[in-house]
Motif scaffolding. Structure first.
Motif, PDB file in Angstrom:
ATOM      1  N   ARG A 298       0.855  -1.188   0.000  1.00  8.57           N
ATOM      2  CA  ARG A 298       0.000   0.000   0.000  1.00  8.57           C
ATOM      3  C   ARG A 298       0.890   1.236   0.000  1.00  8.57           C
ATOM      4  NH1 ARG A 298      -2.384  -4.075   2.584  1.00  8.57           N
ATOM      5  NH2 ARG A 298      -4.631  -4.394   2.239  1.00  8.57           N
ATOM      6  N   GLY A 299       0.646   2.119  -0.954  1.00  5.46           N
ATOM      7  CA  GLY A 299       1.485   3.294  -1.065  1.00  5.46           C
ATOM      8  C   GLY A 299       0.805   4.392  -1.849  1.00  5.46           C
ATOM      9  N   SER A 300       1.556   5.444  -2.098  1.00  5.43           N
ATOM     10  CA  SER A 300       1.002   6.627  -2.758  1.00  5.43           C
ATOM     11  C   SER A 300       1.317   6.615  -4.249  1.00  5.43           C
ATOM     12  CB  SER A 300       1.585   7.888  -2.107  1.00  5.43           C
ATOM     13  OG  SER A 300       3.008   7.801  -2.053  1.00  5.43           O
ATOM     14  N   TYR A 301       0.440   7.214  -5.029  1.00  7.38           N
ATOM     15  CA  TYR A 301       0.684   7.518  -6.438  1.00  7.38           C
ATOM     16  C   TYR A 301       1.351   6.357  -7.187  1.00  7.38           C
ATOM     17  CZ  TYR A 301      -0.461  12.259  -5.005  1.00  7.38           C
ATOM     18  OH  TYR A 301      -1.106  13.360  -4.489  1.00  7.38           O
ATOM     19  N   ALA A 302       0.562   5.339  -7.484  1.00  6.13           N
ATOM     20  CA  ALA A 302       1.085   4.142  -8.143  1.00  6.13           C
ATOM     21  C   ALA A 302       1.765   4.447  -9.465  1.00  6.13           C
ATOM     22  CB  ALA A 302      -0.052   3.140  -8.376  1.00  6.13           C
ATOM     23  N   GLU A 303       1.327   5.507 -10.147  1.00  6.50           N
ATOM     24  CA  GLU A 303       1.888   5.833 -11.465  1.00  6.50           C
ATOM     25  C   GLU A 303       2.956   6.913 -11.399  1.00  6.50           C
ATOM     26  OE1 GLU A 303       1.137   3.886 -14.022  1.00  6.50           O
ATOM     27  OE2 GLU A 303      -0.061   2.819 -12.516  1.00  6.50           O
ATOM     28  N   ALA A 304       3.389   7.305 -10.208  1.00  5.20           N
ATOM     29  CA  ALA A 304       4.527   8.219 -10.082  1.00  5.20           C
ATOM     30  C   ALA A 304       5.772   7.535 -10.622  1.00  5.20           C
ATOM     31  CB  ALA A 304       4.728   8.614  -8.624  1.00  5.20           C
ATOM     32  N   THR A 305       6.645   8.294 -11.276  1.00  5.83           N
ATOM     33  CA  THR A 305       7.797   7.702 -11.956  1.00  5.83           C
ATOM     34  C   THR A 305       9.120   8.087 -11.313  1.00  5.83           C
ATOM     35  OG1 THR A 305       7.853   9.568 -13.513  1.00  5.83           O
ATOM     36  CG2 THR A 305       6.622   7.602 -14.182  1.00  5.83           C
ATOM     37  N   TRP A 306      10.029   7.127 -11.297  1.00  8.23           N
ATOM     38  CA  TRP A 306      11.410   7.326 -10.883  1.00  8.23           C
ATOM     39  C   TRP A 306      12.312   6.683 -11.933  1.00  8.23           C
ATOM     40  CZ3 TRP A 306      11.067   5.189  -5.162  1.00  8.23           C
ATOM     41  CH2 TRP A 306      10.395   6.134  -4.355  1.00  8.23           C
ATOM     42  N   SER A 307      13.581   7.062 -11.943  1.00  5.85           N
ATOM     43  CA  SER A 307      14.611   6.340 -12.705  1.00  5.85           C
ATOM     44  C   SER A 307      15.653   5.860 -11.702  1.00  5.85           C
ATOM     45  CB  SER A 307      15.241   7.237 -13.781  1.00  5.85           C
ATOM     46  OG  SER A 307      15.688   8.467 -13.226  1.00  5.85           O
ATOM     47  N   PRO A 308      15.296   4.872 -10.893  1.00  4.49           N
ATOM     48  CA  PRO A 308      16.107   4.498  -9.726  1.00  4.49           C
ATOM     49  C   PRO A 308      17.486   3.995 -10.115  1.00  4.49           C
ATOM     50  CG  PRO A 308      14.438   2.830 -10.186  1.00  4.49           C
ATOM     51  CD  PRO A 308      14.137   3.987 -11.080  1.00  4.49           C
ATOM     52  N   ILE A 309      18.482   4.415  -9.339  1.00  4.06           N
ATOM     53  CA  ILE A 309      19.870   4.058  -9.621  1.00  4.06           C
ATOM     54  C   ILE A 309      20.400   3.077  -8.580  1.00  4.06           C
ATOM     55  CG2 ILE A 309      20.766   6.104  -8.409  1.00  4.06           C
ATOM     56  CD1 ILE A 309      23.020   6.110 -10.603  1.00  4.06           C
ATOM     57  N   HIS A 310      21.083   2.075  -9.067  1.00  2.90           N
ATOM     58  CA  HIS A 310      21.707   1.053  -8.218  1.00  2.90           C
ATOM     59  C   HIS A 310      22.892   1.688  -7.482  1.00  2.90           C
ATOM     60  CE1 HIS A 310      23.317  -2.748  -6.885  1.00  2.90           C
ATOM     61  NE2 HIS A 310      22.579  -3.474  -7.701  1.00  2.90           N
TER      62      HIS A 310
ATOM     63  N   LEU B 244      -1.285  -1.284  -4.161  1.00  2.00           N
ATOM     64  CA  LEU B 244      -2.597  -0.696  -3.911  1.00  2.00           C
ATOM     65  C   LEU B 244      -2.421   0.774  -3.572  1.00  2.00           C
ATOM     66  CD1 LEU B 244      -5.667  -1.115  -3.511  1.00  2.00           C
ATOM     67  CD2 LEU B 244      -5.182  -1.658  -1.120  1.00  2.00           C
ATOM     68  N   GLU B 245      -2.938   1.648  -4.436  1.00  2.00           N
ATOM     69  CA  GLU B 245      -2.766   3.081  -4.220  1.00  2.00           C
ATOM     70  C   GLU B 245      -3.706   3.588  -3.132  1.00  2.00           C
ATOM     71  OE1 GLU B 245      -3.523   7.156  -6.734  1.00  2.00           O
ATOM     72  OE2 GLU B 245      -2.353   5.581  -7.715  1.00  2.00           O
ATOM     73  N   MET B 246      -3.148   4.321  -2.191  1.00  2.00           N
ATOM     74  CA  MET B 246      -3.916   4.939  -1.121  1.00  2.00           C
ATOM     75  C   MET B 246      -4.122   6.418  -1.431  1.00  2.00           C
ATOM     76  SD  MET B 246      -2.340   3.307   2.385  1.00  2.00           S
ATOM     77  CE  MET B 246      -0.696   3.994   2.182  1.00  2.00           C
ATOM     78  N   ALA B 247      -5.150   6.999  -0.856  1.00  2.00           N
ATOM     79  CA  ALA B 247      -5.341   8.441  -0.971  1.00  2.00           C
ATOM     80  C   ALA B 247      -4.142   9.143  -0.360  1.00  2.00           C
ATOM     81  CB  ALA B 247      -6.623   8.856  -0.256  1.00  2.00           C
ATOM     82  N   PRO B 248      -3.739  10.293  -0.907  1.00  2.00           N
ATOM     83  CA  PRO B 248      -2.532  10.965  -0.419  1.00  2.00           C
ATOM     84  C   PRO B 248      -2.514  11.204   1.084  1.00  2.00           C
ATOM     85  CG  PRO B 248      -3.245  11.966  -2.466  1.00  2.00           C
ATOM     86  CD  PRO B 248      -4.320  10.988  -2.073  1.00  2.00           C
ATOM     87  N   GLU B 249      -3.649  11.631   1.641  1.00  5.79           N
ATOM     88  CA  GLU B 249      -3.658  11.920   3.076  1.00  5.79           C
ATOM     89  C   GLU B 249      -3.481  10.651   3.907  1.00  5.79           C
ATOM     90  OE1 GLU B 249      -7.972  11.771   1.601  1.00  5.79           O
ATOM     91  OE2 GLU B 249      -6.038  12.583   0.924  1.00  5.79           O
TER      92      GLU B 249
END
Length: 286
Positions: free
Chosen positions: A156-168, A218-223
């Motif tokens: 469970r977390g925020s903004y399922a479609e938020a994007t990162w370019s994560p670096i190892h 599972l996307e949660m509401a921001p608050e």
């Protein structure tokens, strides 16, 4: 294409601050493997090679190279650099991609990072310097999702479609090593990213694939997500800043650069590789 090689061999010892941290630990191992003498400022020295000299505060005697972790040095950076005048030959600072943003858009400040102030101090020091500006660490997945994955298949977390370019973190450590062993990066601020733009949902799925489990985001509401982060011990300011950054990135591909390839002559490691390397941290396999 990689940078033109301008080899440099440090004459003295390399001092690594934050040496038991995400980037510091693999960097110490790489420096030792390269045959360099290393002094490490570390809270957890048991994880470091036995040949490393471990100290509880920066000691510059015999040191010609300094790796600066802003969270580790904080407000002591000016005094450290002043002490290093006439001693240090090169400083490599771990900064961040958002170092030029408004301070309220740098949520890691709530966890002790002083990227803006430390990078400015290093680049104004008159010493040879390299300022590494990574994007989101792949290792951030530990704090955000590991506990949930250890207990089930739903994250469970925020903004399922938020994007990162994560670096190892291995890429960061290898570029830092390159900055000590080659003059090609001197006076630059390379922005270091992973090789792909991924959503939060895609990253959780990649961790599941590495474990042989099907994980659901599972996307949660921001608050609700903000309250959950605070309840797990994250500072309220950090939670608010993180969600703000995520909201701005929804539907926008994350920044991807070619700087890792330019420095190392190979592509940046994928998040799938990171997930495979670290699957054991997330708990049971299928």
């Amino acid at each position: 294409m990689s940078l033109s090689r301008r080899p440099h061999r440090p004459e003295g010892m390399i001092l690594v601050t934050g040496a038991s941290g995400t980037v510091g630990r693999p960097l110490v191992e790489l420096l030792v493997s390269a045959g360099l003498k290393v002094r490490a400022v570390a809270r957890n020295p048991s994880a470091l090679p036995r040949s490393v000299e471990v100290v509880d505060r920066p000691v510059l005697e015999g040191v010609t190279g300094l790796f600066v972790n802003p969270r580790a040095v904080g407000d002591d950076i000016d005094g450290l650099l002043a002490e290093g005048k006439g001693v240090l030959k090169r400083v490599v600072v771990l900064s961040a991609v958002n170092v030029d943003d408004d301070l309220d858009m740098q949520p890691s400040r709530w966890r002790g990072d002083r990227n803006t102030e430390v990078e400015r101090a290093v680049t104004a020091s008159g010493l040879d310097w390299v300022a590494l500006r990574p994007t989101t660490f792949a290792a951030n997945a530990f704090g955000l999702w590991a506990e949930q994955i250890q207990h089930g298949d739903t994250v469970r977390g925020s903004y399922a479609e938020a994007t990162w370019s994560p670096i190892h973190e291995l890429d960061l450590a290898e570029v830092a090593l390159h900055a000590f062993l080659d003059d090609g990066l001197l006076g630059t601020r390379p922005v270091l990213t992973g090789p792909e733009s991924l959503t939060q949902r895609e990253m959780v799925s990649a961790i599941g694939d590495a474990m042989g489990r099907e994980l659901t985001y599972l996307e949660m509401a921001p608050e609700v997500a903000r309250a959950a982060l605070v309840g797990r011990g994250f500072p309220a300011g950090f939670a608010a800043g993180l969600l703000s950054l995520q909201a701005r990135s929804v539907g926008v591909p994350a920044l991807i650069t070619n700087e890792v390839r330019r420095a190392l002559g190979r592509p940046a490691l994928t998040f799938a590789r990171w997930a495979s390397d670290n699957a054991y941290v997330f708990g049971r396999a299928a």
